[in-house]
Scaffold this motif. Structure first.
Motif, mmCIF file in Angstrom:
data_model
loop_
_atom_site.group_PDB
_atom_site.id
_atom_site.type_symbol
_atom_site.label_atom_id
_atom_site.label_comp_id
_atom_site.label_asym_id
_atom_site.label_seq_id
_atom_site.Cartn_x
_atom_site.Cartn_y
_atom_site.Cartn_z
ATOM 1 N N ARG A 254 -7.919 11.016 4.482
ATOM 2 C CA ARG A 254 -7.901 9.877 5.581
ATOM 3 C C ARG A 254 -6.378 9.869 6.153
ATOM 4 O O ARG A 254 -6.483 9.634 7.159
ATOM 5 C CB ARG A 254 -8.227 8.672 4.733
ATOM 6 C CG ARG A 254 -7.985 7.178 5.590
ATOM 7 C CD ARG A 254 -8.330 5.973 4.871
ATOM 8 N NE ARG A 254 -7.237 5.437 4.024
ATOM 9 C CZ ARG A 254 -6.736 4.257 4.472
ATOM 10 N NH1 ARG A 254 -6.938 3.998 5.734
ATOM 11 N NH2 ARG A 254 -5.564 3.854 3.839
ATOM 12 N N GLU A 255 -5.622 10.238 5.249
ATOM 13 C CA GLU A 255 -4.084 10.152 5.783
ATOM 14 C C GLU A 255 -3.799 11.346 6.801
ATOM 15 O O GLU A 255 -3.162 11.265 7.769
ATOM 16 C CB GLU A 255 -2.855 10.367 4.669
ATOM 17 C CG GLU A 255 -2.808 9.002 4.118
ATOM 18 C CD GLU A 255 -1.636 8.940 3.034
ATOM 19 O OE1 GLU A 255 -1.096 9.868 2.907
ATOM 20 O OE2 GLU A 255 -1.551 7.837 2.232
ATOM 21 N N ASP B 33 -10.465 14.706 -1.867
ATOM 22 C CA ASP B 33 -9.670 13.198 -2.194
ATOM 23 C C ASP B 33 -9.745 12.571 -0.803
ATOM 24 O O ASP B 33 -9.060 12.920 0.211
ATOM 25 C CB ASP B 33 -8.423 13.761 -2.606
ATOM 26 C CG ASP B 33 -7.352 12.626 -3.157
ATOM 27 O OD1 ASP B 33 -7.110 11.624 -2.157
ATOM 28 O OD2 ASP B 33 -7.331 12.375 -4.127
ATOM 29 N N GLU B 34 -10.232 11.309 -1.219
ATOM 30 C CA GLU B 34 -10.579 10.412 0.202
ATOM 31 C C GLU B 34 -9.307 10.164 0.634
ATOM 32 O O GLU B 34 -9.118 10.009 2.017
ATOM 33 C CB GLU B 34 -11.515 9.381 -0.604
ATOM 34 C CG GLU B 34 -11.771 8.544 0.341
ATOM 35 C CD GLU B 34 -12.548 7.180 -0.252
ATOM 36 O OE1 GLU B 34 -12.368 6.072 0.258
ATOM 37 O OE2 GLU B 34 -13.558 7.336 -0.978
ATOM 38 N N GLU B 35 -8.227 9.573 0.063
ATOM 39 C CA GLU B 35 -7.147 9.202 0.571
ATOM 40 C C GLU B 35 -6.217 10.336 1.359
ATOM 41 O O GLU B 35 -5.797 10.146 2.307
ATOM 42 C CB GLU B 35 -6.249 8.571 -0.445
ATOM 43 C CG GLU B 35 -4.917 7.766 0.146
ATOM 44 C CD GLU B 35 -5.392 6.779 1.214
ATOM 45 O OE1 GLU B 35 -4.472 6.410 2.108
ATOM 46 O OE2 GLU B 35 -6.378 6.046 1.067
ATOM 47 N N SER C 220 1.180 2.839 -7.522
ATOM 48 C CA SER C 220 1.944 2.068 -6.843
ATOM 49 C C SER C 220 2.258 1.011 -7.599
ATOM 50 O O SER C 220 2.989 0.050 -7.246
ATOM 51 C CB SER C 220 0.996 1.439 -5.759
ATOM 52 O OG SER C 220 0.059 0.779 -5.896
ATOM 53 N N GLY D 299 0.928 -1.180 0.145
ATOM 54 C CA GLY D 299 0.041 0.013 0.090
ATOM 55 C C GLY D 299 0.973 1.298 0.087
ATOM 56 O O GLY D 299 0.100 2.417 0.290
ATOM 57 N N VAL E 31 -2.179 3.396 8.794
ATOM 58 C CA VAL E 31 -2.283 4.221 7.694
ATOM 59 C C VAL E 31 -1.061 4.888 7.078
ATOM 60 O O VAL E 31 -0.265 5.061 7.885
ATOM 61 C CB VAL E 31 -3.380 5.478 8.034
ATOM 62 C CG1 VAL E 31 -3.643 6.305 6.616
ATOM 63 C CG2 VAL E 31 -4.743 4.730 8.143
ATOM 64 N N HIS E 32 -0.879 4.875 5.930
ATOM 65 C CA HIS E 32 0.304 5.431 5.129
ATOM 66 C C HIS E 32 0.312 6.921 5.134
ATOM 67 O O HIS E 32 -0.534 7.445 5.618
ATOM 68 C CB HIS E 32 0.778 4.796 3.801
ATOM 69 C CG HIS E 32 1.002 3.786 3.819
ATOM 70 N ND1 HIS E 32 2.279 3.046 3.903
ATOM 71 C CD2 HIS E 32 0.445 2.176 3.576
ATOM 72 C CE1 HIS E 32 2.444 1.758 3.631
ATOM 73 N NE2 HIS E 32 1.249 1.398 3.510
ATOM 74 N N ASP E 33 1.673 7.534 4.895
ATOM 75 C CA ASP E 33 1.474 8.941 4.939
ATOM 76 C C ASP E 33 2.119 9.658 3.836
ATOM 77 O O ASP E 33 2.570 10.746 3.440
ATOM 78 C CB ASP E 33 2.412 9.465 6.188
ATOM 79 C CG ASP E 33 3.950 9.115 6.008
ATOM 80 O OD1 ASP E 33 4.208 8.301 5.038
ATOM 81 O OD2 ASP E 33 4.814 9.640 6.693
ATOM 82 N N ASP E 34 1.600 8.701 2.676
ATOM 83 C CA ASP E 34 2.472 9.308 1.249
ATOM 84 C C ASP E 34 1.584 10.591 0.842
ATOM 85 O O ASP E 34 2.507 11.534 0.287
ATOM 86 C CB ASP E 34 2.279 8.056 0.219
ATOM 87 C CG ASP E 34 2.761 6.734 0.801
ATOM 88 O OD1 ASP E 34 3.769 6.455 1.498
ATOM 89 O OD2 ASP E 34 1.776 5.783 0.447
ATOM 90 N N TYR E 35 0.416 10.625 0.853
ATOM 91 C CA TYR E 35 -0.168 11.685 0.490
ATOM 92 C C TYR E 35 0.239 13.012 1.237
ATOM 93 O O TYR E 35 0.316 14.108 0.652
ATOM 94 C CB TYR E 35 -1.742 11.578 0.409
ATOM 95 C CG TYR E 35 -2.411 10.700 -0.694
ATOM 96 C CD1 TYR E 35 -3.157 11.278 -1.747
ATOM 97 C CD2 TYR E 35 -2.029 9.303 -0.907
ATOM 98 C CE1 TYR E 35 -3.717 10.433 -2.755
ATOM 99 C CE2 TYR E 35 -2.426 8.506 -1.748
ATOM 100 C CZ TYR E 35 -3.235 9.029 -2.763
ATOM 101 O OH TYR E 35 -3.888 8.367 -3.694
#
Length: 168
Positions: A119-120, A114-116, A34, A13, A141-145
């Motif tokens: 969420r982040e 933007d949902e992601e 990804s 993810g 939860v990742h922190d990419d965004y």
């Protein structure tokens, strides 16, 4: 236009995310992927960035795989001077996240639905440790965004032409 790039491994993810902000602090574009190989990622990002003639600065994470990706992206760019290396440490992460928090508190930044990303941002946390504080996504939860947005905001803050005169 100002940008931030958080490179991902594509595993578990972990996404590569590009966030672009306009000069007013409004998110103009979010790209995340990804499932692309390294060469494809670099080509896609170079094409994306090349489509913004007003691109002024892009902070590119150089940790881990980022350094090699940065070099390859720089070689593909028509405007490589806009790229800025960003080495993420506990201290630099704290700086950019605190600036991003301030931007939200003062309503200087505007993000899309933007949902992601949302969420982040909602799952981003600060944790006190024996050595200070850590800043990361929580609850798996990742922190990419979030990091790409923070890199972009930092690029805008550091390269937006603001200046002050100091008389001695």
């Amino acid at each position: 236009v100002y940008g931030g790039i958080d490179w991902g491994s594509g595993n578990g993810g972990d996404f590569t995310v590009v966030v672009l902000l306009d000069s007013e602090g409004v998110v103009a574009r979010i790209e995340a992927f990804s499932n692309l190989g390294a060469v494809e990622q670099v080509e896609r990002i170079a094409e994306l960035l090349g489509s913004y003639p007003t691109l002024k600065a892009v902070n590119v994470e150089i940790n881990s795989i980022g350094s090699v990706f940065y070099d390859n992206l720089r070689a593909k760019m028509s405007n490589p001077a806009c790229l800025r290396k960003f080495n993420t440490t506990n201290d630099t992460k704290r700086d950019i996240i605190e600036e991003l928090i301030s931007a939200f508190q003062t309503q200087k930044i505007s993000i899309p639905q933007d949902e992601e990303l949302i969420r982040e941002l909602q799952h981003y946390s600060v944790e006190k440790t024996a050595k200070g504080y850590t800043y990361n996504g929580s609850d798996g939860v990742h922190d990419d965004y979030c990091m790409a947005l923070a890199f972009a905001w930092w690029a805008r803050k550091k390269n937006n032409g603001d200046f002050r005169l100091v008389f001695v």
